[in-house]
Design a protein around this motif. Structure first.
Motif, PDB file in Angstrom:
ATOM      1  N   ASN A  67     -15.562 110.437 -48.153  1.00 24.76           N
ATOM      2  CA  ASN A  67     -15.542 109.716 -46.882  1.00 24.76           C
ATOM      3  C   ASN A  67     -16.943 109.355 -46.427  1.00 24.76           C
ATOM      4  N   GLU A  68     -17.874 110.292 -46.508  1.00 25.82           N
ATOM      5  CA  GLU A  68     -19.254 110.028 -46.085  1.00 25.82           C
ATOM      6  C   GLU A  68     -19.885 108.932 -46.937  1.00 25.82           C
ATOM      7  N   ALA A  69     -19.667 108.984 -48.257  1.00 21.38           N
ATOM      8  CA  ALA A  69     -20.248 107.988 -49.152  1.00 21.38           C
ATOM      9  C   ALA A  69     -19.666 106.599 -48.880  1.00 21.38           C
ATOM     10  N   VAL A  70     -18.352 106.539 -48.710  1.00 20.95           N
ATOM     11  CA  VAL A  70     -17.675 105.249 -48.556  1.00 20.95           C
ATOM     12  C   VAL A  70     -18.006 104.586 -47.221  1.00 20.95           C
ATOM     13  N   VAL A  71     -17.954 105.337 -46.127  1.00 19.25           N
ATOM     14  CA  VAL A  71     -18.233 104.713 -44.823  1.00 19.25           C
ATOM     15  C   VAL A  71     -19.714 104.400 -44.664  1.00 19.25           C
ATOM     16  N   GLY A  72     -20.541 104.907 -45.558  1.00 23.20           N
ATOM     17  CA  GLY A  72     -21.955 104.559 -45.555  1.00 23.20           C
ATOM     18  C   GLY A  72     -22.233 103.184 -46.143  1.00 23.20           C
ATOM     19  N   VAL A  73     -21.219 102.561 -46.717  1.00 22.87           N
ATOM     20  CA  VAL A  73     -21.370 101.223 -47.302  1.00 22.87           C
ATOM     21  C   VAL A  73     -21.155 100.186 -46.202  1.00 22.87           C
ATOM     22  N   ALA A  74     -22.082  99.249 -46.103  1.00 20.70           N
ATOM     23  CA  ALA A  74     -21.973  98.183 -45.099  1.00 20.70           C
ATOM     24  C   ALA A  74     -20.665  97.420 -45.298  1.00 20.70           C
ATOM     25  N   GLY A  75     -19.940  97.234 -44.197  1.00 23.83           N
ATOM     26  CA  GLY A  75     -18.673  96.517 -44.256  1.00 23.83           C
ATOM     27  C   GLY A  75     -17.457  97.411 -44.327  1.00 23.83           C
ATOM     28  N   VAL A  76     -17.688  98.704 -44.538  1.00 23.29           N
ATOM     29  CA  VAL A  76     -16.581  99.661 -44.568  1.00 23.29           C
ATOM     30  C   VAL A  76     -16.583 100.426 -43.248  1.00 23.29           C
ATOM     31  N   ASN A  77     -15.439 100.404 -42.569  1.00 28.10           N
ATOM     32  CA  ASN A  77     -15.313 101.086 -41.285  1.00 28.10           C
ATOM     33  C   ASN A  77     -14.584 102.415 -41.396  1.00 28.10           C
ATOM     34  N   ASN A  78     -13.637 102.490 -42.310  1.00 29.74           N
ATOM     35  CA  ASN A  78     -12.823 103.690 -42.481  1.00 29.74           C
ATOM     36  C   ASN A  78     -12.526 103.885 -43.955  1.00 29.74           C
ATOM     37  N   CYS A  79     -12.194 105.132 -44.290  1.00 31.38           N
ATOM     38  CA  CYS A  79     -11.874 105.461 -45.670  1.00 31.38           C
ATOM     39  C   CYS A  79     -10.566 106.245 -45.705  1.00 31.38           C
ATOM     40  N   LYS A  80      -9.722 105.872 -46.642  1.00 24.93           N
ATOM     41  CA  LYS A  80      -8.479 106.601 -46.886  1.00 24.93           C
ATOM     42  C   LYS A  80      -8.500 107.014 -48.352  1.00 24.93           C
ATOM     43  N   VAL A  81      -8.308 108.305 -48.608  1.00 18.18           N
ATOM     44  CA  VAL A  81      -8.235 108.791 -49.984  1.00 18.18           C
ATOM     45  C   VAL A  81      -6.764 108.913 -50.355  1.00 18.18           C
ATOM     46  N   ASN A  82      -6.382 108.194 -51.389  1.00 22.82           N
ATOM     47  CA  ASN A  82      -5.025 108.218 -51.906  1.00 22.82           C
ATOM     48  C   ASN A  82      -5.041 109.076 -53.168  1.00 22.82           C
ATOM     49  N   LEU A  83      -4.652 110.343 -53.028  1.00 22.14           N
ATOM     50  CA  LEU A  83      -4.679 111.286 -54.145  1.00 22.14           C
ATOM     51  C   LEU A  83      -3.390 111.155 -54.944  1.00 22.14           C
ATOM     52  N   VAL A  84      -3.521 110.856 -56.228  1.00 24.19           N
ATOM     53  CA  VAL A  84      -2.361 110.670 -57.099  1.00 24.19           C
ATOM     54  C   VAL A  84      -2.448 111.608 -58.298  1.00 24.19           C
ATOM     55  N   TRP A  85      -1.306 111.861 -58.909  1.00 27.27           N
ATOM     56  CA  TRP A  85      -1.257 112.719 -60.106  1.00 27.27           C
ATOM     57  C   TRP A  85      -0.781 111.955 -61.331  1.00 27.27           C
ATOM     58  N   GLU A  86      -0.434 110.685 -61.134  1.00 26.26           N
ATOM     59  CA  GLU A  86      -0.028 109.819 -62.238  1.00 26.26           C
ATOM     60  C   GLU A  86      -0.897 108.573 -62.201  1.00 26.26           C
ATOM     61  N   PRO A  87      -1.522 108.154 -63.262  1.00 29.58           N
ATOM     62  CA  PRO A  87      -1.505 108.856 -64.540  1.00 29.58           C
ATOM     63  C   PRO A  87      -2.324 110.143 -64.464  1.00 29.58           C
ATOM     64  N   ALA A  88      -1.890 111.109 -65.222  1.00 28.91           N
ATOM     65  CA  ALA A  88      -2.570 112.404 -65.229  1.00 28.91           C
ATOM     66  C   ALA A  88      -3.973 112.246 -65.816  1.00 28.91           C
ATOM     67  N   TRP A  89      -4.917 112.972 -65.238  1.00 30.73           N
ATOM     68  CA  TRP A  89      -6.293 112.941 -65.730  1.00 30.73           C
ATOM     69  C   TRP A  89      -6.396 113.754 -67.009  1.00 30.73           C
ATOM     70  N   ASP A  90      -7.197 113.280 -67.936  1.00 34.56           N
ATOM     71  CA  ASP A  90      -7.583 114.068 -69.109  1.00 34.56           C
ATOM     72  C   ASP A  90      -8.980 113.623 -69.523  1.00 34.56           C
ATOM     73  N   ILE A  91      -9.562 114.302 -70.479  1.00 35.95           N
ATOM     74  CA  ILE A  91     -10.964 114.036 -70.810  1.00 35.95           C
ATOM     75  C   ILE A  91     -11.193 112.634 -71.367  1.00 35.95           C
ATOM     76  N   SER A  92     -10.142 111.965 -71.811  1.00 32.87           N
ATOM     77  CA  SER A  92     -10.329 110.605 -72.327  1.00 32.87           C
ATOM     78  C   SER A  92     -10.730 109.632 -71.209  1.00 32.87           C
ATOM     79  N   LYS A  93     -10.507 110.006 -69.949  1.00 31.52           N
ATOM     80  CA  LYS A  93     -10.867 109.149 -68.819  1.00 31.52           C
ATOM     81  C   LYS A  93     -12.361 109.263 -68.474  1.00 31.52           C
ATOM     82  N   MET A  94     -13.026 110.261 -69.029  1.00 30.40           N
ATOM     83  CA  MET A  94     -14.452 110.468 -68.765  1.00 30.40           C
ATOM     84  C   MET A  94     -15.280 109.437 -69.520  1.00 30.40           C
ATOM     85  N   SER A  95     -16.407 109.068 -68.930  1.00 26.30           N
ATOM     86  CA  SER A  95     -17.331 108.165 -69.621  1.00 26.30           C
ATOM     87  C   SER A  95     -18.003 108.914 -70.775  1.00 26.30           C
TER      88      SER A  95
END
Length: 106
Positions: A67-95
Protein backbone atom coordinates in the motif's frame (compact mmCIF):
# COMPACT_ATOMS: atom_id res chain seq x y z
CA UNK A 1 -3.05 -3.08 -18.50
CA UNK A 2 -5.12 -0.32 -19.96
CA UNK A 3 -3.43 1.72 -22.70
CA UNK A 4 -4.16 5.10 -21.07
CA UNK A 5 -2.68 3.99 -17.76
CA UNK A 6 0.22 1.92 -19.05
CA UNK A 7 2.82 4.40 -17.82
CA UNK A 8 1.33 4.69 -14.34
CA UNK A 9 0.99 0.90 -14.09
CA UNK A 10 4.64 0.51 -15.08
CA UNK A 11 5.54 2.99 -12.33
CA UNK A 12 3.49 0.93 -9.87
CA UNK A 13 5.37 -2.22 -10.92
CA UNK A 14 8.65 -0.35 -10.47
CA UNK A 15 7.51 0.68 -6.96
CA UNK A 16 6.50 -2.91 -6.16
CA UNK A 17 9.96 -4.06 -7.26
CA UNK A 18 11.25 -2.18 -4.21
CA UNK A 19 9.03 -4.15 -1.79
CA UNK A 20 11.27 -6.87 -0.39
CA UNK A 21 10.04 -10.14 1.09
CA UNK A 22 11.90 -10.06 4.43
CA UNK A 23 12.20 -13.84 4.64
CA UNK A 24 13.70 -14.31 1.18
CA UNK A 25 15.37 -10.92 0.64
CA UNK A 26 13.98 -10.68 -2.91
CA UNK A 27 11.39 -8.22 -4.19
CA UNK A 28 7.79 -9.28 -4.86
CA UNK A 29 8.04 -8.71 -8.62
CA UNK A 30 11.09 -10.93 -9.11
CA UNK A 31 9.53 -13.56 -6.86
CA UNK A 32 6.63 -13.69 -9.32
CA UNK A 33 4.05 -12.86 -6.66
CA UNK A 34 2.52 -9.91 -8.56
CA UNK A 35 0.10 -11.21 -11.19
CA UNK A 36 -1.50 -7.97 -12.38
CA UNK A 37 -1.72 -4.22 -11.75
CA UNK A 38 -4.63 -2.08 -12.92
CA UNK A 39 -5.22 1.61 -12.26
CA UNK A 40 -8.68 3.02 -12.94
CA UNK A 41 -9.62 6.58 -13.88
CA UNK A 42 -10.24 7.47 -10.22
CA UNK A 43 -6.68 6.51 -9.24
CA UNK A 44 -7.63 3.21 -7.57
CA UNK A 45 -4.85 0.69 -8.11
CA UNK A 46 -5.77 -2.97 -7.82
CA UNK A 47 -2.79 -5.26 -7.28
CA UNK A 48 -3.61 -8.91 -7.96
CA UNK A 49 -1.06 -11.11 -6.26
CA UNK A 50 -0.45 -14.30 -4.39
CA UNK A 51 1.84 -15.44 -1.59
CA UNK A 52 4.29 -18.33 -1.51
CA UNK A 53 2.12 -20.13 1.06
CA UNK A 54 -1.36 -19.81 2.53
CA UNK A 55 -1.27 -18.46 6.05
CA UNK A 56 1.95 -16.56 5.38
CA UNK A 57 2.86 -14.78 8.64
CA UNK A 58 4.02 -11.73 6.67
CA UNK A 59 0.64 -10.97 5.08
CA UNK A 60 -0.03 -7.83 7.16
CA UNK A 61 3.55 -6.58 6.77
CA UNK A 62 3.44 -7.07 2.99
CA UNK A 63 -0.01 -5.46 2.65
CA UNK A 64 1.26 -2.37 4.45
CA UNK A 65 4.46 -2.22 2.37
CA UNK A 66 2.52 -2.72 -0.87
CA UNK A 67 0.00 0.00 0.00
CA UNK A 68 2.76 2.47 0.90
CA UNK A 69 4.68 1.75 -2.32
CA UNK A 70 1.61 1.97 -4.57
CA UNK A 71 0.07 5.15 -3.15
CA UNK A 72 3.50 6.75 -3.41
CA UNK A 73 3.14 6.67 -7.20
CA UNK A 74 1.85 9.91 -8.72
CA UNK A 75 -1.70 9.43 -9.96
CA UNK A 76 -2.58 6.66 -7.52
CA UNK A 77 -4.97 7.66 -4.75
CA UNK A 78 -5.85 4.29 -3.23
CA UNK A 79 -4.63 0.72 -3.33
CA UNK A 80 -6.58 -2.51 -3.16
CA UNK A 81 -4.72 -5.81 -2.80
CA UNK A 82 -6.55 -8.68 -4.45
CA UNK A 83 -5.01 -11.82 -2.92
CA UNK A 84 -5.58 -14.91 -5.05
CA UNK A 85 -4.52 -18.55 -4.83
CA UNK A 86 -5.11 -19.45 -8.48
CA UNK A 87 -2.94 -19.84 -10.35
CA UNK A 88 -0.90 -21.32 -7.54
CA UNK A 89 2.57 -19.86 -7.08
CA UNK A 90 5.61 -22.04 -7.69
CA UNK A 91 9.28 -21.37 -8.34
CA UNK A 92 8.74 -21.27 -12.10
CA UNK A 93 7.09 -17.85 -11.60
CA UNK A 94 10.34 -16.42 -10.20
CA UNK A 95 12.65 -14.42 -12.44
CA UNK A 96 16.05 -15.81 -13.36
CA UNK A 97 17.55 -13.18 -11.04
CA UNK A 98 15.49 -14.44 -8.08
CA UNK A 99 16.31 -18.11 -8.76
CA UNK A 100 20.02 -17.35 -8.98
CA UNK A 101 19.94 -15.17 -5.85
CA UNK A 102 18.30 -18.00 -3.93
CA UNK A 103 20.65 -20.64 -5.34
CA UNK A 104 17.95 -22.39 -7.38
CA UNK A 105 19.35 -23.75 -10.61
CA UNK A 106 17.49 -25.23 -13.53
Amino acid sequence: MADGNETIEKKVMDALAKVIDPELGIDLVNLGLIYDVKVDDDGLCTVTMTLTTMGCPLTDFLNKAINEAVVGVAGVNNCKVNLVWEPAWDISKMSRFARLALGIHG
